[in-house]
Design a protein around this motif. Structure first.
Motif, mmCIF file in Angstrom:
data_model
loop_
_atom_site.group_PDB
_atom_site.id
_atom_site.type_symbol
_atom_site.label_atom_id
_atom_site.label_comp_id
_atom_site.label_asym_id
_atom_site.label_seq_id
_atom_site.Cartn_x
_atom_site.Cartn_y
_atom_site.Cartn_z
ATOM 1 N N TRP A 129 -1.762 -2.022 -4.358
ATOM 2 C CA TRP A 129 -2.667 -0.875 -4.477
ATOM 3 C C TRP A 129 -1.931 0.340 -5.009
ATOM 4 O O TRP A 129 -0.729 0.509 -4.750
ATOM 5 C CB TRP A 129 -3.281 -0.552 -3.109
ATOM 6 C CG TRP A 129 -4.135 -1.669 -2.589
ATOM 7 C CD1 TRP A 129 -3.712 -2.821 -2.004
ATOM 8 C CD2 TRP A 129 -5.561 -1.735 -2.639
ATOM 9 N NE1 TRP A 129 -4.787 -3.617 -1.673
ATOM 10 C CE2 TRP A 129 -5.934 -2.973 -2.055
ATOM 11 C CE3 TRP A 129 -6.560 -0.879 -3.106
ATOM 12 C CZ2 TRP A 129 -7.270 -3.360 -1.933
ATOM 13 C CZ3 TRP A 129 -7.889 -1.268 -2.979
ATOM 14 C CH2 TRP A 129 -8.232 -2.498 -2.399
ATOM 15 N N VAL A 148 0.849 -1.196 0.000
ATOM 16 C CA VAL A 148 0.000 0.000 0.000
ATOM 17 C C VAL A 148 0.882 1.242 0.000
ATOM 18 O O VAL A 148 1.822 1.338 0.798
ATOM 19 C CB VAL A 148 -0.922 0.008 1.242
ATOM 20 C CG1 VAL A 148 -1.820 1.240 1.238
ATOM 21 C CG2 VAL A 148 -1.768 -1.270 1.281
ATOM 22 N N LEU A 194 -7.779 4.500 -2.950
ATOM 23 C CA LEU A 194 -6.820 3.540 -3.492
ATOM 24 C C LEU A 194 -7.524 2.572 -4.428
ATOM 25 O O LEU A 194 -8.716 2.276 -4.260
ATOM 26 C CB LEU A 194 -6.159 2.748 -2.362
ATOM 27 C CG LEU A 194 -5.448 3.541 -1.268
ATOM 28 C CD1 LEU A 194 -4.941 2.598 -0.182
ATOM 29 C CD2 LEU A 194 -4.302 4.355 -1.843
ATOM 30 N N HIS A 195 -6.766 2.047 -5.403
ATOM 31 C CA HIS A 195 -7.319 1.090 -6.369
ATOM 32 C C HIS A 195 -6.407 -0.117 -6.483
ATOM 33 O O HIS A 195 -5.175 0.011 -6.477
ATOM 34 C CB HIS A 195 -7.473 1.745 -7.739
ATOM 35 C CG HIS A 195 -7.863 0.789 -8.822
ATOM 36 N ND1 HIS A 195 -7.081 0.552 -9.929
ATOM 37 C CD2 HIS A 195 -8.953 -0.010 -8.950
ATOM 38 C CE1 HIS A 195 -7.677 -0.339 -10.701
ATOM 39 N NE2 HIS A 195 -8.808 -0.706 -10.133
ATOM 40 N N SER A 196 -7.011 -1.295 -6.587
ATOM 41 C CA SER A 196 -6.281 -2.540 -6.825
ATOM 42 C C SER A 196 -6.839 -3.217 -8.069
ATOM 43 O O SER A 196 -8.063 -3.288 -8.245
ATOM 44 C CB SER A 196 -6.405 -3.486 -5.634
ATOM 45 O OG SER A 196 -5.826 -4.751 -5.934
#
Length: 358
Positions: free
Chosen positions: A118, A82, A109-111
């Motif tokens: 992330w 992260v 945040l994006h995964s």
């Protein structure tokens, strides 16, 4: 500590009040937005505040940017990579691979790999300028609009105050379309998977700028709940979140339900049920005067509510009534999720733990 942090991270319990100090290295200030989350062997036992499923995988978020994932129904957890160490509050995956998490400092945040790694899509340093640019453009075409004038002034304050406003929930309808909500009526929408965000503060029936605690669907209807009994439902014709009248003026923290039925829940065990799209609400008696902080739905359609102390209540009749589960080890809970094996996983001050369902 802000009121928002108290309400969400402490799960309405003073026992959960743990202040967060921004890291300092060699005497110099280092912003949490520029500091990757530290790896910790104890991460699964630290305070966790958000929990969801990414297909068969469980993904949890919590303090100091910790994100954990489990592929064995919560028995073992691995820590994700992260890029920030801001406290995270909520997480959602509309499809197994693509997910979003939000939290303090306006972070999003994006995964794209089911929660293993992330990237940051948005933070509080960008939120104010995005709002200011958007509402200035709107005001240019409608210079006499008092509401837009107020939105420009509000956005200017956001720019001046910096990255101190949290996002408190996130929900995506698909890999492209999603919503984030937070303090003081903060609400944004994306139509391209988070590459760009559009403020919707002018599209809510929330003139008092009350805090927005959750955005979730019940069947085909999308609801937002917040302070002072606030319940709003998306009117797809006008693309506005319209307020619905409820018989309660205390804070509501969550939404759950299914097609034809919605439940909203919050302080002091207050739960309300609607079967007409939010026009009318009926109070559901729980017999438990503790705040409800989490919910989940089993594969066979039972609805679960969890109190701030960890009581689990189960409904097998579409939310008309709830029964208290007996085999509960009490501990403060902020989020809950039924795993692929049918057990309940709880997130709270004691980290992540499994609870068999009766």
């Amino acid at each position: 500590m802000t009121m928002i942090k108290w309400f969400l991270l402490v799960a309405l319990s003073a026992a959960m009040a743990v202040p967060f100090t921004r890291p300092v290295i060699a005497g110099d200030f280092v912003d949490v937005l520029d500091t990757p989350a530290l790896r910790s062997e104890l991460a699964a036992h630290s305070q966790m505040t958000g929990l969801t499923r990414a297909g068969e995988r469980l993904v949890a978020v919590g303090q100091r940017g910790h994100i954990l994932y489990s592929d064995d129904a919560g028995q073992h957890w691995q820590q994700a990579k992260v890029p920030v160490s801001s406290d995270l509050v909520a997480v959602h995956f509309p499809v197994p691979q693509q997910g979003w998490a939000v939290g303090h400092d306006g972070v999003v945040l994006h995964s794209s790999d089911a929660g293993q790694t992330w990237v940051r899509q948005l933070d509080g340093r960008q939120v104010g300028p995005i709002m200011l640019d958007y509402y200035r453009q709107q005001l240019a075409s409608q210079p006499e609009d008092a509401d837009l004038q107020a939105k420009v002034a509000e956005a200017q304050r956001m720019v001046e105050e910096g990255a101190d406003k949290p996002f408190l929930d996130v929900w995506f309808a698909s890999e492209q379309v999603g919503y984030i909500v937070g303090a003081f009526n903060l609400i944004f929408r994306t139509d391209d998977g988070g590459l760009h965000w559009t403020p919707l503060l002018d599209r809510t029936d929330n003139p008092g700028a009350l805090n927005l605690y959750a955005v979730r669907p019940a069947g085909d209807d999308l609801y937002i709940v917040g302070e002072q009994g606030l319940v709003m439902k998306l009117d797809r014709g006008s693309d506005r979140f319209m307020a619905t009248r409820t018989p309660y003026n205390g804070s509501l923290f969550g939404v759950t339900g299914k097609t034809g039925m919605a439940l909203v829940f919050g302080l002091r065990g207050n739960v309300f049920r609607s079967t007409d799209g939010g026009t009318n609400w009926t109070r559901i008696e729980l017999g438990l005067p503790l705040s409800i902080t989490a919910s989940s739905v089993t594969s066979d359609g039972r609805i679960l509510l969890v109190s701030q102390a960890g009581h689990v209540l189960v409904s097998a009749d579409e939310g008309r009534s709830f029964q208290l589960q007996a085999n509960t080890v009490l501990a403060p809970v902020a989020a809950a999720q039924v795993d692929s094996g049918g057990s309940l996983v709880l997130a709270g001050t004691r980290g992540l733990r499994q609870l068999p369902l009766e």
